[in-house]
Design a protein around this motif. Structure first.
Motif, PDB file in Angstrom:
ATOM      1  N   GLU A   8       0.829  -1.204   0.000  1.00  0.00           N
ATOM      2  CA  GLU A   8       0.000   0.000   0.000  1.00  0.00           C
ATOM      3  C   GLU A   8       0.865   1.256   0.000  1.00  0.00           C
ATOM      4  OE1 GLU A   8      -3.022  -2.655   2.597  1.00  0.00           O
ATOM      5  OE2 GLU A   8      -2.536  -0.686   3.405  1.00  0.00           O
ATOM      6  N   ILE A 186      -7.058   0.900  -4.891  1.00  0.00           N
ATOM      7  CA  ILE A 186      -8.375   0.830  -4.243  1.00  0.00           C
ATOM      8  C   ILE A 186      -9.325  -0.020  -5.084  1.00  0.00           C
ATOM      9  CG2 ILE A 186     -10.427   2.182  -3.594  1.00  0.00           C
ATOM     10  CD1 ILE A 186      -8.525   4.480  -2.871  1.00  0.00           C
ATOM     11  N   ALA A 199      -8.620  -1.164   1.190  1.00  0.00           N
ATOM     12  CA  ALA A 199      -9.187  -0.079   0.374  1.00  0.00           C
ATOM     13  C   ALA A 199      -9.525   1.111   1.257  1.00  0.00           C
ATOM     14  CB  ALA A 199     -10.428  -0.577  -0.367  1.00  0.00           C
ATOM     15  N   VAL A 203      -8.252   4.947   1.028  1.00  0.00           N
ATOM     16  CA  VAL A 203      -9.217   6.048   0.864  1.00  0.00           C
ATOM     17  C   VAL A 203      -8.868   7.181   1.827  1.00  0.00           C
ATOM     18  CG1 VAL A 203     -11.616   6.720   1.307  1.00  0.00           C
ATOM     19  CG2 VAL A 203     -11.131   4.675  -0.056  1.00  0.00           C
TER      20      VAL A 203
END
Lengths: 231, 230
Positions: A8, A186, A199, A203
């Motif tokens: 990520e 995402i 996700a 966000v």
């Protein structure tokens, strides 16, 4: 709370790098095109005007496809760049930067053009009588006076580049570590069962970056505006 | 001695300028009613407007000659121009405005000269301000200093007092007279006010409807009330 996995983080870092490079490369072109549209009358001006704003109205997937067939390895421009300069854009993060730059370009040109149109041309005449060549007039009078517009254009382009999805995924696909931006990540996490938590984290990161960019642009614009007001 | 020789024609819409005059050192007033073409003449001399026909010479330099295809661009003419509205750069301080011409020509900084002109125009205490914070009179004094500090061969004034109220006009006039007597730079001074011309000018060129109707000394103003063209 925000415990991002290495994958990520990579997506976040890649998104920022792509958006920054896209904005930096688009800026000189944005200023040049904004100046042409604001100041010059020439044959094909309407065409240029339309071309600049095209990415704003075309479906992003169509823009991505057009980039793919022209800048892809077998496309005319892509093949030329690869053969002569060894530059390959397709399926690379640099290609993502190109598509983000193209998508952000109309948003960048508009405020720059408006700022240039609003400048009192008589100040440029005055600079000329004081011995400044046209280039120096541009650098010492025109550009500083248009600075708030230039900053606004750069921020809008950066924001658009950060969120770009359709054109980028069509042109350079969705490769983790190379072309997978926050948006693409995402989207990918939402396709797999149990990916909602990852996700969700991204966000939040996207929200934080967008807010930071807005605050920064507000600060820059106020500083630039202050220079005309006095102390 | 003739310093400036102007013989130009320029069509601007329905207005036709056909002006021919010569100016010696000192201060030459371009005098006439609004719409006579006075501003057009100084813009042509500065190079901001290109005449259709004719020639302009300053000292022994040809600035413009339509027949010979000569047209020196404004930034190489070294003609100082004080505009009606000052036109100070809003993004620069007073000091940077004054220094602009020197920076553009790449000349070294001359502190003594800078201070001499700042003192002469009484703008020493304004140096760190922004133009927006200046009064109309202060703004025009800075504009005059900015034009002077570029080492001009000629100074153009386009109604520099027109946008000022009576008090500020009285404030600036002595500086202009001093400039004429001390700076040693020939001046072309546009005005439609006879009283102003009487104070400042040494020679008068009368313009009407784009044409020079008379050239001569201050006696050209005899019989004209102070505010005839006001």
């Amino acid at each position: 709370m925000l415990d991002l996995s290495p994958a990520e983080w990579t997506a976040v870092e890649l998104s920022l790098r792509i958006a920054l490079v896209a904005t930096a490369f688009a800026l000189p072109f944005g200023i040049a095109v904004g100046w042409l549209l604001a100041r010059k009358q020439f044959w094909g001006k309407t065409l240029l005007d339309g071309l600049v704003y095209l990415p704003l109205v075309l479906p992003p997937v169509v823009t991505g496809y057009l980039l793919l067939i022209s800048f892809g390895r077998k496309g005319p421009i892509g093949a030329f760049l690869a053969d002569h300069f060894g530059i390959v854009l397709s399926f690379r993060w640099t290609g993502a930067a190109l598509s983000c730059g193209v998508m952000g370009f109309p948003l960048m040109v508009r405020p720059i053009r408006l700022a240039l149109e609003a400048i009192d041309r008589r100040l440029e005449d005055a600079a000329g009588t004081l011995g400044a060549s046209p280039l120096l007039v541009f650098l010492t009078v025109t550009l500083p006076l248009a600075l708030p517009g230039v900053i606004a254009g750069a921020v809008l382009c950066f924001a658009r580049a950060l969120g770009e999805f359709g054109a980028t995924i069509t042109f350079v696909s969705n490769i983790p570590g190379e072309t997978q931006t926050i948006s693409a990540a995402i989207y990918t996490f939402l396709q797999i069962p149990g990916g909602e938590a990852a996700a969700g984290r991204l966000v939040l990161v996207a929200l934080a970056i967008a807010l930071a960019a807005l605050i920064a642009s507000e600060w820059f614009a106020r500083r630039a505006g202050m220079r005309f007001q006095g102390e | 001695m003739i310093v400036l020789a102007v013989a130009v024609e320029k069509q601007l819409g329905t207005f036709m300028l056909a002006a021919r005059f010569e100016a010696a050192g000192g201060a030459t007033a371009l005098f006439g009613p609004s719409g006579a073409g006075k501003t057009t003449v100084v813009n042509v001399i500065a190079g901001l407007l290109t005449p259709d026909r004719g020639s302009i010479a300053l000292d022994d330099t040809v600035l413009f000659d339509a027949a010979a295809g000569i047209n020196v661009p404004p930034h190489r003419r070294r003609i100082g121009y004080v505009f009606q509205e000052g036109r100070l750069f809003p993004h620069l301080s007073v000091r940077q405005n004054l220094d602009y011409g020197r920076r553009m020509s790449g000349r070294p900084h001359d502190v003594k000269e800078f201070e001499r002109i700042a003192t002469m125009l009484d703008i020493g205490r304004l140096l760190d301000r922004r133009p927006r914070l200046l009064s109309g009179g202060e703004r025009q004094r800075v504009a005059i200093g900015r034009a002077l500090l570029m080492h001009p061969r000629l100074l153009l004034f386009d109604e520099p007092l027109a946008s000022l109220d009576a008090g500020h006009k009285r404030e600036i006039l002595p500086y202009l007279v001093r400039l004429r007597d001390e700076a040693g730079v020939p001046m072309v001074y546009v005005s439609h006010t006879a009283a102003e011309v009487r104070r400042i000018a040494t020679d008068v060129v009368r313009l009407d409807d784009g044409r020079v109707v008379a050239c001569g000394g201050l006696d050209l103003l005899n019989g004209i009330d102070a505010e005839t063209f006001g």
